[in-house]
Design an enzyme around this catalytic site. Structure first.
Site, PDB file in Angstrom:
ATOM      1  N   ASP A 240       0.837  -1.198   0.000  1.00 27.36           N
ATOM      2  CA  ASP A 240       0.000   0.000   0.000  1.00 27.36           C
ATOM      3  C   ASP A 240       0.873   1.249   0.000  1.00 27.36           C
ATOM      4  O   ASP A 240       1.546   1.541   0.989  1.00 27.36           O
ATOM      5  CB  ASP A 240      -0.893  -0.011   1.245  1.00 27.36           C
ATOM      6  CG  ASP A 240      -1.987   1.036   1.206  1.00 27.36           C
ATOM      7  OD1 ASP A 240      -1.945   1.904   0.321  1.00 27.36           O
ATOM      8  OD2 ASP A 240      -2.882   0.987   2.064  1.00 27.36           O
ATOM      9  N   HIS A 334      -8.877  -1.219  -7.925  1.00 30.10           N
ATOM     10  CA  HIS A 334      -8.542  -0.053  -7.114  1.00 30.10           C
ATOM     11  C   HIS A 334      -7.454   0.796  -7.763  1.00 30.10           C
ATOM     12  O   HIS A 334      -7.544   2.035  -7.758  1.00 30.10           O
ATOM     13  CB  HIS A 334      -8.103  -0.512  -5.723  1.00 30.10           C
ATOM     14  CG  HIS A 334      -7.805   0.604  -4.785  1.00 30.10           C
ATOM     15  ND1 HIS A 334      -8.778   1.434  -4.273  1.00 30.10           N
ATOM     16  CD2 HIS A 334      -6.617   1.054  -4.267  1.00 30.10           C
ATOM     17  CE1 HIS A 334      -8.228   2.336  -3.477  1.00 30.10           C
ATOM     18  NE2 HIS A 334      -6.920   2.141  -3.458  1.00 30.10           N
TER      19      HIS A 334
END
Length: 429
Positions: A240, A334
Site C-alpha cells: 500500500d 482499485h
C-alpha cells in the site's frame, strides 16, 4: 524546565523532512551494553550480582532506532514527509468554553515547546516517565486546525478556502463524536512508549485550554523488520503506497504543500490533512481467493507488481489485455479507479497507520474492529482527496470491503522557525 538525560551521540542519518542528527540521549538505567543486558536477563543471584557491578558504570550509547531524531523546526512541519514510523497516535481537541485566541496562542506555544523537547530526546514538563530510558526514536508531532478553530478564535476571516466541509460520500457511516475538532495532533515514533509519552504529555499540557474530543492509535511495520526497505502493507496483506508521490518528484511540492502565493501567508509551506478512520471488513475479504483479491486491487499480493506486468514500481498499463481479450487491470480495480490519470491528475501523499481495536459483536458473531487510519496530505483537498474519493465512492471494487467511520479535514500550518511556535503567524498576525 527540560533536562537532558545524557550526552551520548549517534550516527547521523537522514529523513525527508530534515536531517536526523546527533542528539542528547536519555540515560539507560541499570545497563551498560549487551553484556550487562545479558547478565540482567540471566536472573537469580548471578543477574543480581551483575546489576550491582554495573550500577555505577557509564551508560552505553543508544544506537539504531532509538537514536534517530527528526528536527522540529523547519519550512514544513515534521511528520508529513518523514518516513513512516512504527507507532502513531491521532487526537483532536476542542477549545474549552471561553478559551479564545489568546488562550489558543498560549496553548500552541506550550505544545510547540514540548514537541521540540521530546523530539530532541529531552524530558519535558508533565512527562509520564514511560519513555525515560529511550531516545527520541524519530518522534514527530504535527499540528493542524479544524474549520471550527477559526470561529472560536475570532479568525473566521482568515479561514482558508481549502477548509470547506468535505462533501458527503455514499459509503460514509460517520460517527460525529470521532470526527472533526478544533485542533488536530498527529504523533509518530518508532517506539510505542515514546509515542504514548508524547501523547499523554501533550494532553496534560493542554491544561484548561482544550478538551480531548477523540483519540485513535495505529501502527506500522517496525523499521528494520524486513530484509530491505519496502513499501508498507495494510491489514489486507496488500502492498500500500507504491504510487505515492515522492519528494524527489519535480511537482511534489506543488501537489503536497501550500505555495507562498496561496492567499494565506500563515499557511505557506503548510498542507491540508484529510483524516479518515476506515474499517476493513477483513472476514469478508478473507473469504476471497488470493487471485480474486489481486483482481480487486489490480496488483499481485506477493510483491505489489501490477497485473499488467513488471515489478512493483513498473507503471500500470491500463490498456493491457489478456489472451482472452479482457483487461489485465479490471475496470473497477482499485489501482485504476484511484490513479491520477483517472482523476484529472489529482494527487495526494498518503501516510497512514493500521489499527486494531479488538472485536465488534454482530449478528454473525465477532468481527475485527481493524483497518486504516488514513491520512492524505495535499495542497488543496478540493483538487486532491475530494475528486479521488468521489471516483472511489462510485466505482471502486475495493469499496465493498471498507466502512468509512470517522472523518476530519485540517489546515496544517507551515513549520515553525527557531524561536517561533506552530501557528504563530496566524494567531499573532
Amino acid at each position: 524546565m527540560s533536562s537532558t538525560r545524557s550526552a551520548r551521540t549517534a550516527p547521523e542519518t537522514e529523513t525527508a523532512d530534515a536531517p536526523r542528527h546527533p542528539v542528547s540521549r536519555r540515560r539507560l538505567v541499570g545497563a551498560a551494553g549487551a553484556a550487562g543486558a545479558a547478565g540482567l536477563l540471566a536472573g537469580g543471584a548471578s543477574g543480581a550480582a551483575a546489576a550491582e557491578a554495573l550500577r555505577d558504570a557509564p551508560p552505553a550509547p543508544l544506537t539504531s532506532i532509538g537514536a534517530n531524531s527528526v528536527r522540529f523546526h523547519g519550512t514544513h512541519q515534521a511528520g508529513i514527509t518523514t518516513p513512516l514510523q512504527a507507532a502513531g497516535h491521532f487526537a483532536a481537541f476542542d477549545l474549552a468554553p471561553g478559551a479564545g485566541r489568546k488562550a489558543a496562542a498560549a496553548l500552541l506555544k506550550r505544545w510547540s515547546a514540548t514537541a521540540r523537547e521530546l523530539s530532541e530526546g529531552k524530558e519535558a514538563a508533565a512527562g509520564t516517565g514511560s519513555a525515560l530510558d529511550a531516545g527520541p526514536a524519530a518522534l514527530t508531532v504535527t499540528f493542524g486546525f479544524g474549520r471550527t478553530f477559526f470561529d472560536r478564535t475570532g479568525l473566521a476571516a482568515r479561514r482558508p478556502d481549502g477548509l470547506a466541509p468535505l462533501p458527503p460520500f455514499s459509503a460514509d457511516a460517520l460517527d460525529a463524536r470521532r470526527s472533526d475538532g478544533d485542533l488536530w495532533l498527529q504523533i509518530g515514533a518508532d517506539d510505542a512508549l515514546v509515542a504514548f509519552d508524547a501523547l499523554r504529555t501533550l494532553q496534560r499540557r493542554a491544561g484548561d485550554a482544550a478538551v480531548l474530543r477523540w483519540q485513535m492509535s495505529g501502527f506500522n511495520r517496525t523499521p528494520g523488520a524486513t530484509d530491505r526497505p519496502r513499501t508498507a502493507r495494510n491489514l489486507m496483506g496488500q502492498v500500500d503506497g507504491t504510487n505515492n508521490p515522492r519528494p524527489e518528484d519535480p511537482d511534489f511540492d506543488r501537489h503536497v504543500f501550500v505555495p507562498a502565493d496561496g492567499g494565506q501567508e500563515w499557511l505557506a509551506g503548510g498542507s491540508y490533512a484529510v483524516f479518515r478512520r476506515i474499517r476493513m471488513l477483513l472476514d469478508t475479504w478473507d473469504h476471497l481467493s488470493p487471485e480474486r483479491q489481486e483482481h480487486v486491487i489490480g496488483r499481485r499480493r506477493s510483491d505489489g507488481a501490477p497485473l499488467s506486468g513488471g515489478e512493483e514500481t513498473t507503471p500500470v498499463d491500463m490498456n493491457k489485455q489478456l489472451a482472452d481479450g479482457s483487461l489485465a487491470i479490471a475496470g473497477d480495480a482499485h489501482v485504476r479507479v484511484a490513479a491520477p490519470e483517472s482523476n484529472g491528475g489529482a494527487t495526494m501523499l498518503r501516510r497512514s497507520f493500521s489499527y486494531h481495536d479488538g472485536y465488534l459483536d454482530t449478528k454473525d458473531g465477532p468481527v475485527p474492529d481493524a483497518g486504516l487510519l488514513f491520512v492524505a496530505w495535499q495542497a488543496d483537498p478540493l483538487k486532491g482527496f475530494v475528486p479521488v474519493q468521489r471516483k472511489l465512492d462510485r466505482g471502486d471494487g475495493l469499496s465493498r470491503f471498507l466502512q468509512h467511520e470517522a472523518s476530519g479535514l485540517f489546515a496544517v500550518p507551515g513549520g515553525a522557525a527557531e524561536g517561533e511556535y506552530v501557528g504563530q503567524r496566524l494567531l499573532e498576525g
